[in-house]
Structures are given as C-alpha cells and as structure tokens.
Motif scaffolding. Sequence first.
Motif, PDB file in Angstrom:
ATOM      1  N   THR A 101       0.830  -1.210   0.000  1.00  0.00           N
ATOM      2  CA  THR A 101       0.000   0.000   0.000  1.00  0.00           C
ATOM      3  C   THR A 101       0.862   1.257   0.000  1.00  0.00           C
ATOM      4  O   THR A 101       0.329   2.366  -0.018  1.00  0.00           O
ATOM      5  CB  THR A 101      -0.917   0.037   1.239  1.00  0.00           C
ATOM      6  OG1 THR A 101      -0.105  -0.012   2.423  1.00  0.00           O
ATOM      7  CG2 THR A 101      -1.879  -1.139   1.228  1.00  0.00           C
ATOM      8  N   MET A 133      -6.848   3.930  -0.039  1.00  0.00           N
ATOM      9  CA  MET A 133      -5.423   3.890   0.249  1.00  0.00           C
ATOM     10  C   MET A 133      -4.622   4.904  -0.544  1.00  0.00           C
ATOM     11  O   MET A 133      -3.533   5.295  -0.129  1.00  0.00           O
ATOM     12  CB  MET A 133      -4.869   2.484  -0.016  1.00  0.00           C
ATOM     13  CG  MET A 133      -5.541   1.388   0.797  1.00  0.00           C
ATOM     14  SD  MET A 133      -5.551   1.706   2.581  1.00  0.00           S
ATOM     15  CE  MET A 133      -3.809   1.682   2.940  1.00  0.00           C
ATOM     16  N   HIS A 178      -0.817   6.582   3.419  1.00  0.00           N
ATOM     17  CA  HIS A 178      -2.165   6.018   3.412  1.00  0.00           C
ATOM     18  C   HIS A 178      -3.217   7.123   3.526  1.00  0.00           C
ATOM     19  O   HIS A 178      -3.005   8.134   4.196  1.00  0.00           O
ATOM     20  CB  HIS A 178      -2.338   5.032   4.579  1.00  0.00           C
ATOM     21  CG  HIS A 178      -1.400   3.865   4.508  1.00  0.00           C
ATOM     22  ND1 HIS A 178      -1.190   3.016   5.572  1.00  0.00           N
ATOM     23  CD2 HIS A 178      -0.623   3.404   3.503  1.00  0.00           C
ATOM     24  CE1 HIS A 178      -0.320   2.091   5.233  1.00  0.00           C
ATOM     25  NE2 HIS A 178       0.038   2.303   3.982  1.00  0.00           N
ATOM     26  N   TYR A 213      -1.968   3.079  -5.069  1.00  0.00           N
ATOM     27  CA  TYR A 213      -2.473   1.724  -4.809  1.00  0.00           C
ATOM     28  C   TYR A 213      -3.630   1.377  -5.748  1.00  0.00           C
ATOM     29  O   TYR A 213      -3.634   0.332  -6.400  1.00  0.00           O
ATOM     30  CB  TYR A 213      -2.928   1.630  -3.353  1.00  0.00           C
ATOM     31  CG  TYR A 213      -3.442   0.267  -2.952  1.00  0.00           C
ATOM     32  CD1 TYR A 213      -2.555  -0.776  -2.725  1.00  0.00           C
ATOM     33  CD2 TYR A 213      -4.803   0.023  -2.787  1.00  0.00           C
ATOM     34  CE1 TYR A 213      -3.012  -2.031  -2.348  1.00  0.00           C
ATOM     35  CE2 TYR A 213      -5.265  -1.220  -2.415  1.00  0.00           C
ATOM     36  CZ  TYR A 213      -4.371  -2.248  -2.188  1.00  0.00           C
ATOM     37  OH  TYR A 213      -4.826  -3.488  -1.822  1.00  0.00           O
TER      38      TYR A 213
END
Length: 255
Positions: free
Chosen positions: A102, A163, A106, A167
């Motif tokens: 990921t 994410m 984030h 991603y």
Amino acid sequence: MTKGELSNHIALVTGATGGIGTAICHILASHGCSVSMHYNSDQGAAFKLLWDLKQDYEAEFGSKFCVYKADLADYDQVRDLHTHTIETIGPPTILINNAGTTGSHHFPSTIEEIPIEEFERTWRINCGSAYLLTQLCMPAMEGEGWGRVVFISSVAGFTGGLMGPHYASSKSALHGLVHWTANAYANKGVTVNGVAPALIERTKMLPEQSMELTKRIPMGRLGTPEEVAETVFWMLKTAFVTNKIIGVDGGLFPQ
C-alpha cells in the motif's frame, strides 16, 4: 478436483507470508501441489510455513516446497525468484500473483501527497512484478497445454478505495492485464483470472477486528483469508472460468 489432483503441478505464490498468501499455500499443498513461496522480509513466518507444509503434506503427496526472499520492486530479484523456483522444484504451471504494497502514504486527500517515486515503486511491486512473472511462467504453461494464473487485486481496483491513487491505479491495472492475457491464451489451455478482496481479517492491512468496518459490510463480518483462498482454488479447478475478476467482500460493492 479431488484431493491430490494437483500432485503433478507446481505453484509459485508471491507474498506467501501474509494472511491470504499463507491460506493459498495451504489449500494448494492440501491438494498435492508443490509450492514455491516468496517472501520479502518476514523470514520467520516464511520458514514456519515451509516447515508446516513439509510436515503436513510432503510425505502424503511427495510434494516439494521452497521459500525465496525477493524485493519485487527489483526486477532482477523477480527473475531470480523464478529461476530459483525452476532450479529447486521445477517450472510453475500455477502462478498466484498475490504480493502487494500500500506504500507508506495512506488515505491521502490530494494527489500531491503521493510522490512520483512512491507511485512508481508501488506500481513495480503490485503490477510490474506480476507482469514479469506471468511473462516468465507462460512458456512452460503453453508447453504443458495447461496453466493457471490468478492475480490478487483489491476492490480498490473497481472503486478507487481509500489507500491512495498509487495503490488504486496499480490494482486496476491488474484488471486490464487479466483481460488481455486471458484473451491471448484462452485457446492454449491457460486460464487467467483475478480476485479482488476487501476487508479481510488477519492480514497486514487488517490484523485485528474492527467493529466500525464490520458495520459497513452487508454480511455483518469481516472476510477470512481462507475464503479468499477457496475462491482462488475454485478458479484453479474450473477450466471454463477465465477472464473474470471476482470480488470477495461480503457484498460491500456490487460488480
């Protein structure tokens, strides 16, 4: 497909030490498959998995197992993983492109938050390495007239997810890769499919239960790695299923 029916096959599974990867390795081995298991950093988990599979299935089926450490952002290491698999247990006729990242950023709210370097590294791990391994494994599958390729994507490939663009775009790229490759090899005995999980417990993304997330799922619970593995196994044993991407998400997103 009955117990032991994969005894003549060799599988290469990337990201084998995560919850989903480990479950996939177990279901393959329980049906007699020899398995090459890739890991990136968790050596302890990798060798425990190797020991467990040897203890449980080696004597019963005569299966072979190996592990190999590789950074999938480095394409030379991806090639070395494939070479090690062939030299140790043989050429794979089953490829499970499961490994993914990921990235380190984030839940960004703007595209400016993801540096191009992180975007490219995420793509190399999530999509580029899967493309290269598919490219490397396909000649042996063609030669056998039998092969199975499964890409583990994400519902972020359908919806964009949370994410980040690095991603989501890397996972949606896998969907296009499934469609092109499935069409190109459908008449050669090779099926190509994808599984798009969401909200699966006992993974690195969701190591613990989350009541807040659980409330969002129509089924009222998180999914399990074993349920993803069972979906993968269904794709392996069903020769008339190709060019499909199946969401495993408890009804969260319609496709």
